[in-house]
Design a protein around this motif. Structure first.
Motif, PDB file in Angstrom:
ATOM      1  N   THR A 183      -1.327  -8.279  -7.728  1.00 56.70           N
ATOM      2  CA  THR A 183      -1.024  -6.978  -7.057  1.00 56.70           C
ATOM      3  C   THR A 183      -1.256  -7.131  -5.661  1.00 56.70           C
ATOM      4  OG1 THR A 183      -1.715  -5.747  -8.880  1.00 56.70           O
ATOM      5  CG2 THR A 183      -1.856  -4.353  -7.127  1.00 56.70           C
ATOM      6  N   TYR A 201      -6.415  -0.230  -1.251  1.00 57.83           N
ATOM      7  CA  TYR A 201      -5.105  -0.832  -1.103  1.00 57.83           C
ATOM      8  C   TYR A 201      -4.219  -0.263  -2.193  1.00 57.83           C
ATOM      9  CZ  TYR A 201      -7.318  -3.518   2.457  1.00 57.83           C
ATOM     10  OH  TYR A 201      -7.957  -3.906   3.578  1.00 57.83           O
ATOM     11  N   GLU A 202      -4.853  -0.035  -3.396  1.00 57.20           N
ATOM     12  CA  GLU A 202      -3.931   0.339  -4.380  1.00 57.20           C
ATOM     13  C   GLU A 202      -4.978   0.998  -5.345  1.00 57.20           C
ATOM     14  OE1 GLU A 202      -1.983   1.639  -7.223  1.00 57.20           O
ATOM     15  OE2 GLU A 202      -0.872   0.361  -5.938  1.00 57.20           O
ATOM     16  N   GLN A 260       1.436  -8.730  -3.882  1.00 52.19           N
ATOM     17  CA  GLN A 260       2.482  -7.718  -3.522  1.00 52.19           C
ATOM     18  C   GLN A 260       2.189  -6.812  -2.336  1.00 52.19           C
ATOM     19  OE1 GLN A 260       5.559  -7.793  -4.702  1.00 52.19           O
ATOM     20  NE2 GLN A 260       6.002  -6.058  -3.507  1.00 52.19           N
ATOM     21  N   LYS A 261       0.976  -6.147  -2.270  1.00 49.59           N
ATOM     22  CA  LYS A 261       0.324  -5.259  -1.253  1.00 49.59           C
ATOM     23  C   LYS A 261       0.707  -5.860   0.171  1.00 49.59           C
ATOM     24  CE  LYS A 261      -0.065  -1.566  -3.476  1.00 49.59           C
ATOM     25  NZ  LYS A 261       0.804  -0.271  -3.136  1.00 49.59           N
ATOM     26  N   GLN A 262       0.466  -7.335   0.059  1.00 48.68           N
ATOM     27  CA  GLN A 262       0.254  -8.177   1.538  1.00 48.68           C
ATOM     28  C   GLN A 262       1.551  -8.281   2.040  1.00 48.68           C
ATOM     29  OE1 GLN A 262      -1.153 -12.079   1.534  1.00 48.68           O
ATOM     30  NE2 GLN A 262      -2.474 -11.752   2.930  1.00 48.68           N
ATOM     31  N   SER A 263       2.649  -8.450   1.034  1.00 51.78           N
ATOM     32  CA  SER A 263       4.039  -8.540   1.473  1.00 51.78           C
ATOM     33  C   SER A 263       4.661  -7.444   2.021  1.00 51.78           C
ATOM     34  CB  SER A 263       4.947  -8.996   0.347  1.00 51.78           C
ATOM     35  OG  SER A 263       5.066  -8.034  -0.713  1.00 51.78           O
ATOM     36  N   GLU A 264       3.952  -5.992   1.954  1.00 50.05           N
ATOM     37  CA  GLU A 264       4.468  -4.923   2.487  1.00 50.05           C
ATOM     38  C   GLU A 264       4.265  -4.870   3.874  1.00 50.05           C
ATOM     39  OE1 GLU A 264       2.848  -1.733   0.222  1.00 50.05           O
ATOM     40  OE2 GLU A 264       3.237  -2.289  -1.612  1.00 50.05           O
ATOM     41  N   THR A 265       5.191  -4.200   4.467  1.00 46.65           N
ATOM     42  CA  THR A 265       5.060  -4.080   5.981  1.00 46.65           C
ATOM     43  C   THR A 265       4.097  -3.235   6.610  1.00 46.65           C
ATOM     44  OG1 THR A 265       7.625  -4.001   6.196  1.00 46.65           O
ATOM     45  CG2 THR A 265       6.595  -3.427   8.126  1.00 46.65           C
ATOM     46  N   SER A 266       3.856  -2.269   5.909  1.00 45.35           N
ATOM     47  CA  SER A 266       2.693  -1.212   6.386  1.00 45.35           C
ATOM     48  C   SER A 266       1.968  -1.132   5.027  1.00 45.35           C
ATOM     49  CB  SER A 266       3.228  -0.110   6.965  1.00 45.35           C
ATOM     50  OG  SER A 266       3.772  -0.224   8.108  1.00 45.35           O
ATOM     51  N   PRO A 267       0.920  -1.846   4.608  1.00 41.99           N
ATOM     52  CA  PRO A 267      -0.121  -1.631   3.409  1.00 41.99           C
ATOM     53  C   PRO A 267      -0.730  -0.194   3.571  1.00 41.99           C
ATOM     54  CG  PRO A 267      -0.470  -3.877   4.532  1.00 41.99           C
ATOM     55  CD  PRO A 267       0.314  -3.079   5.505  1.00 41.99           C
ATOM     56  N   TYR A 268      -0.719   0.357   2.374  1.00 45.01           N
ATOM     57  CA  TYR A 268      -1.452   1.749   2.459  1.00 45.01           C
ATOM     58  C   TYR A 268      -2.871   1.583   2.337  1.00 45.01           C
ATOM     59  CZ  TYR A 268      -3.039   5.687  -0.568  1.00 45.01           C
ATOM     60  OH  TYR A 268      -3.743   6.648  -0.847  1.00 45.01           O
TER      61      TYR A 268
END
Length: 786
Positions: free
Chosen positions: A670, A451-452, A673-681
C-alpha cells in the motif's frame, strides 16, 4: 510449563505459497480450513526417520528455485516472501535434535521418572507429566482421529505437539509442613540419583539446580508462586562435554551441542486442603489407560510399576489458561500458539468450545480450596477468559473485544499523547540538548494512517528517537525524565467517564442445546462485560488527594534497556483498564494493560537525515501562526523501515512471532502505491492535540496536601531510578513501576543526582503554541519546581 492460550490475539494469515487443499490447516494461526504447501521438495524437511541425529535435516534455506512465488512477490524483501516454517526451521531442527537425544536416554529416564511419579501419588500427593509430553498424549488419544489431525506438511504444529523433549513434572501436596519437607528430600534424592546415572555417559555433563532456592531452607508461608501454586522446584540440566584429542584440539563429534539445556524440571507445590482425589479422577490420565478428555483412572491403576501419569485435555487447558508468561524466547517459536489452535480446531469441530471451558472452571473449583490466596484471582482469570472466548465465538472470530477496548482507549488519549510527542520534540530541539542531534518521529501503523486511513487500526502509538550516540547515559536520563513527565500528564488529564458494557442473554434454543454436557455453561448463563471508558479533563479539579483515593494510577512508566536479549532502548507508558464480568450477579474482576505510547531510542546511522525521515504535518485544527508541526514519518522512511526489517532474519522472526508478517506485507504494498502518486494524501485529522490545560495547571497546581505536581513528578522519577538500580543488581533489564499507589509509596526514592527540570525541560516547552490558555497571567514557576 505451559503458557496461557490467548485466542483473542490471533490474526488471520494468508499462505505464502500455493498448495493443495486440506480439510484442516492448523499451521495457520486462526483458520480451521485453509491451504498448505505440499511440495515434496520443501526446503524445511526436518523429519526424524530414526534415532540418529544425523538424519535430522538442517536445510533451512529460504526462497529455493523450486518454490512457487507469485509475480507480485518478486520485489519483496527476502524474508517477507518466506513461509513461517522456513523462518523457524532452525528452531524446529534444534527441537527435533534434542528430542532424539532425549529418546536415547529414555532407558534411564523412564524408570527414574516413573519412580518419582509413583512416590508422589498417594492420598496427600498428586503428580503428573505436563508440557509437550502431555500435549502429545492428548493428541494421540483424542485429536488425531478427528478432522483436526496434523498433516505432515504442517511443520510448525507438528513441532509444537509431536516433538517431545524434556520432562516437566508437577507435584502437589496437601499435607503438613513436615511431610512436605520430607517429600522434598525424597524427590531431591531421586534427582541426584538420576544425575549420577546419566553422568556415566561421555557426551554430556548433568547438574542439579534449584530455581526457587535450596530445599534445606523452607518456609511454606514464603514460598514463591510457581506455575500453578506456591512451590519449590528442582531442575536437571545438560551441557555438552568438550572432549579433546591428545594434541589438545577439540574432538569432533556428531552429537548436538547443548549448554545448560533443561532435561528434567520438577515443581513441588504446597496447597493445604487440595482435593487430591478429585484432581486425580478428573485431570489425570495414565499411559496405559484408555481415558480421553472425559474419563480418568483411579489411584490403584496409576500406581503400577513405572506408569507415567499425564495431564488430560482438561488439565492441559486449565493450567495453560492460568499462565501469562511468554515462552517464545525459550522455545524459538510460539509452540503455545499452535497448540492453542489445535485445541480450538478440535472444540470448534465439536461445537463445544464454551461448554468445554466452562467445564474447566468447574474442575478448578472442585480441585482447589476456596480459602487459598490465589483462588479468587485464578477463578476470575478463568471466567473472564471464558467470557471473552464466548464473545469471540458468537461473533464468529470477526471481532475481538479486547482489541475494540484498546482502540477506543487510544482514540480517547490521542490528543494528550500527541501533545506529549510535541513536548518531547521541543525538548530535543532546545539549544541545551543540541549536542545529541536528536529528533522524534511518529512511526508504525498510526504514522501510515496519515497517508492511507484504512491501512490499519491503531492499537498503540509508536515513536522513535534518533540521536548521534554521544553521551548515551545522560541522553537516556533525559528521555526517562520526559517519559515520567508524560506519564503524569496523562494521569492528571484522564478521568473515568461512563461505564460501558456488552451484555449477553441466551436464547431459548441455546439454553436447551443438545450438546451441553454440564449443568451450567456460559452458553446458558446471562453475563455482562463492563469496563471503564475514559475522557480527558483540564486537570483543574484534580489533585494528589483525589488521585490517591482511586487506589491505582491509570498509567505507569516502563523501560526496557538495550541488552544481549533486546536490541534497543524502549520507553513505554502503559494504561490499566479495569474489566468486570457479571455472571448472573457474581462479579469477577481483572485488568487490561494497554501500552499506549512506545518510544524506541536508537543511534543514527551516518547517512541518516532528519529531513528525509520526517514529513512535518499541520496540527488539527491548523493554527496559522504556530511554527509547531507534527513529526510524522515520511513515506520513504516507512517503506525503507519495512524493507530493512524483512532483510534481517532476527527482526523478521520477531514480526512472524507476533503474527504481523502478513499485515506488514499489505502495508508495504500500500505504501509503495501511495509513493507512486503525484501528490500523496496527508490525513491531518489524527494530529489533534490537547488544548484544555496550560503551563500553570500542568506544572504549578497546588495539591490539597500542600505539595506541587512538579515535586510529585520528581519523586516519581527517583522511585523509578531506585527500581532500575535494584533490578540491574539482579541483572534484570526490564523496569516498571506498579499501578498500585500503595505499592508505589513503599518504593524508596533513589539517592541519585537531581535532574534539572527547569533548564532541561520546562523552559523549552512552547505552551503558547500548543495549548489554549485557561486564564490568568503566566506565573513564575522557577521556585516551585524541585
Amino acid at each position: 510449563m505451559i503458557i496461557i492460550m490467548s485466542f483473542l490475539k490471533l490474526t488471520k494469515q494468508k499462505q505464502f505459497r500455493k498448495g493443495d487443499n486440506m480439510n484442516v490447516d492448523i499451521n495457520s494461526p486462526t483458520s480451521t480450513s485453509s491451504t498448505s504447501s505440499t511440495s515434496s521438495t520443501s526446503s524445511t524437511n526436518v523429519s526424524i526417520r530414526s534415532s540418529t541425529t544425523s538424519e535430522v535435516s538442517t536445510n533451512c534455506s529460504i526462497g529455493e528455485e523450486h518454490d512457487v512465488i507469485d509475480h507480485d512477490e518478486i520485489d519483496l524483501p527476502i524474508y517477507m516472501k518466506a513461509r513461517p516454517e522456513e523462518m523457524f526451521c532452525e528452531a524446529i531442527t534444534k527441537r527435533k535434535k534434542f528430542a532424539v537425544v532425549v529418546s536415547q536416554m529414555d532407558t534411564i529416564l523412564i524408570p527414574n521418572v516413573g519412580d518419582i511419579l509413583n512416590m508422589t501419588n498417594n492420598v496427600s500427593t498428586i503428580s503428573w507429566i505436563g508440557g509437550s509430553r502431555s500435549w502429545n498424549k492428548v493428541y494421540e488419544k483424542d485429536i488425531k482421529s478427528s478432522n483436526c489431525r496434523i498433516h505432515e506438511t504442517n511443520t510448525l504444529t507438528n513441532a509444537s505437539v509431536n516433538v517431545i523433549g524434556n520432562y516437566d513434572i508437577f507435584v502437589m501436596h496437601n499435607g503438613d509442613v513436615n511431610s512436605f519437607k520430607s517429600l522434598l528430600t525424597n524427590i531431591n534424592d531421586k534427582v541426584i540419583k538420576l544425575k549420577n546415572e546419566l553422568n556415566k555417559g561421555n557426551n554430556y555433563t548433568f547438574k542439579v539446580e534449584y530455581p526457587k532456592g535450596a530445599f534445606n531452607s523452607i518456609n511454606v508461608a514464603k514460598l514463591n508462586m510457581c506455575t500453578i501454586s506456591p512451590c519449590k522446584s528442582v531442575m536437571l540440566t545438560m551441557t555438552t562435554t568438550k572432549s579433546r584429542t591428545r594434541s589438545g584440539s577439540p574432538q569432533s563429534t556428531q552429537s548436538p551441542t547443548f549448554e545448560d539445556k533443561l532435561l528434567v524440571y520438577i515443581e513441588i507445590g504446597f496447597v493445604k486442603d487440595l482435593r487430591v482425589e478429585f484432581m486425580r479422577d478428573n485431570l489425570i490420565m495414565s499411559l496405559n489407560s484408555s481415558n480421553s478428555l472425559n474419563s480418568s483412572k483411579s489411584l490403584n491403576s496409576l500406581i503400577s510399576l513405572n506408569s507415567l501419569n499425564y495431564l488430560n485435555g482438561y488439565g492441559l487447558i486449565m493450567f495453560s489458561m492460568l499462565i501469562d508468561q511468554s515462552r517464545v524466547k525459550e522455545k524459538g517459536l510460539d509452540v503455545d500458539l499452535y497448540r492453542d489452535n489445535l485445541i480450538k480446531c478440535y472444540l470448534k469441530s465439536h461445537k463445544t468450545h464454551s461448554v468445554f471451558i466452562d467445564k474447566i472452571i468447574q474442575l478448578y473449583q472442585g480441585s482447589f480450596p476456596h480459602n487459598i490466596p490465589f483462588y479468587q484471582e485464578n477463578l476470575s482469570k478463568l471466567y473472564i477468559d471464558n467470557i471473552f472466548r464466548h464473545h469471540q465465538e458468537l461473533a464468529d472470530s470477526k471481532t475481538n473485544l479486547k482489541e475494540q477496548i484498546t482502540i477506543v482507549v487510544i482514540e480517547a488519549l490521542r490528543p494528550m499523547i500527541n501533545t506529549c510527542i510535541l513536548l518531547i520534540q521541543q525538548v530535543l530541539n532546545a539549544k541545551i540538548n543540541e549536542s545529541y542531534g536528536a529528533y522524534i518521529v511518529m512511526v508504525g501503523g498510526d504514522a501510515m494512517r496519515r497517508y492511507e486511513p484504512n491501512i490499519t487500526i491503531t492499537n498503540d502509538i509508536d515513536t522513535k528517537i534518533f540521536y548521534n550516540g554521544n553521551n548515551t547515559k545522560k541522553f537516556l536520563e533525559l528521555i526517562l525524565s520526559c517519559t515520567i513527565l508524560c506519564t503524569k500528564l496523562l494521569e492528571y488529564t484522564t478521568v473515568y467517564d461512563v461505564k460501558k458494557s456488552y451484555s449477553y442473554k441466551p436464547s431459548a434454543n441455546i439454553r436447551h442445546n443438545s450438546y451441553s454436557k454440564t449443568n451450567a455453561t456460559s452458553l446458558n448463563k446471562s453475563y455482562r462485560i463492563s469496563w471503564e471508558s475514559i475522557k480527558t479533563s483540564n486537570g483543574a479539579d484534580l489533585d494528589e488527594k483525589t488521585l490517591n483515593s482511586k487506589g491505582n494510577n491509570l498509567f505507569r512508566p516502563r523501560f526496557i534497556e538495550e541488552s544481549d536479549s533486546f536490541p534497543v532502548n524502549l520507553f513505554s507508558i502503559d494504561m490499566c483498564v479495569p474489566i468486570e464480568v457479571n455472571i448472573e450477579n457474581q462479579i469477577y474482576t481483572s485488568k487490561l494493560t494497554i501500552p499506549v505510547l512506545d518510544i524506541v531510542v536508537q543511534k543514527k546511522i551516518p547517512t541518516q537525515n532528519k529531513k528525509d525521515d520526517i514529513t512535518f504535518m499541520d496540527l488539527n485544527p491548523k493554527i496559522q501562526s504556530s511554527p509547531i508541526k507534527f513529526p510524522n514519518a515520511s513515506l520513504s522512511f516507512l517503506i525503507k523501515d519495512l524493507e530493512k526489517t524483512y532483510s534481517n532474519e532476527d527482526t523478521s522472526c520477531a514480526r512472524f512471532l507476533n503474527l504481523k508478517n502478513e499485515k506488514d506485507r499489505i502495508r508495504l504494498e500500500t505504501l509503495r502505491q501511495k509513493q507512486s502518486e503525484t501528490s500523496p494524501y496527508h490525513n491531518t485529522e489524527l494530529n489533534t492535540i490537547f488544548r484544555a490545560f496550560n503551563k500553570v495547571h500542568a506544572f504549578t497546581k497546588k495539591c490539597n496536601e500542600g505539595c506541587d505536581l512538579p515535586a510529585v513528578i520528581n519523586v516519581y522519577r527517583k522511585q523509578m531510578k531506585y527500581k532500575m538500580a535494584t533490578n540491574k543488581r539482579k541483572r534484570i533489564y526490564k523496569h516498571k513501576l506498579p499501578f498500585s499507589i500503595n505499592y508505589i509509596k513503599e518504593i524508596p526514592s533513589s539517592k541519585c543526582s537531581e535532574f534539572d527540570w527547569i533548564t532541561t525541560i520546562y523552559n523549552n516547552i512552547q505552551f503558547d503554541f500548543i495549548t489554549r490558555p485557561i486564564g490568568g497571567k503566566r506565573k513564575n514557576i522557577k521556585n516551585k519546581i524541585k
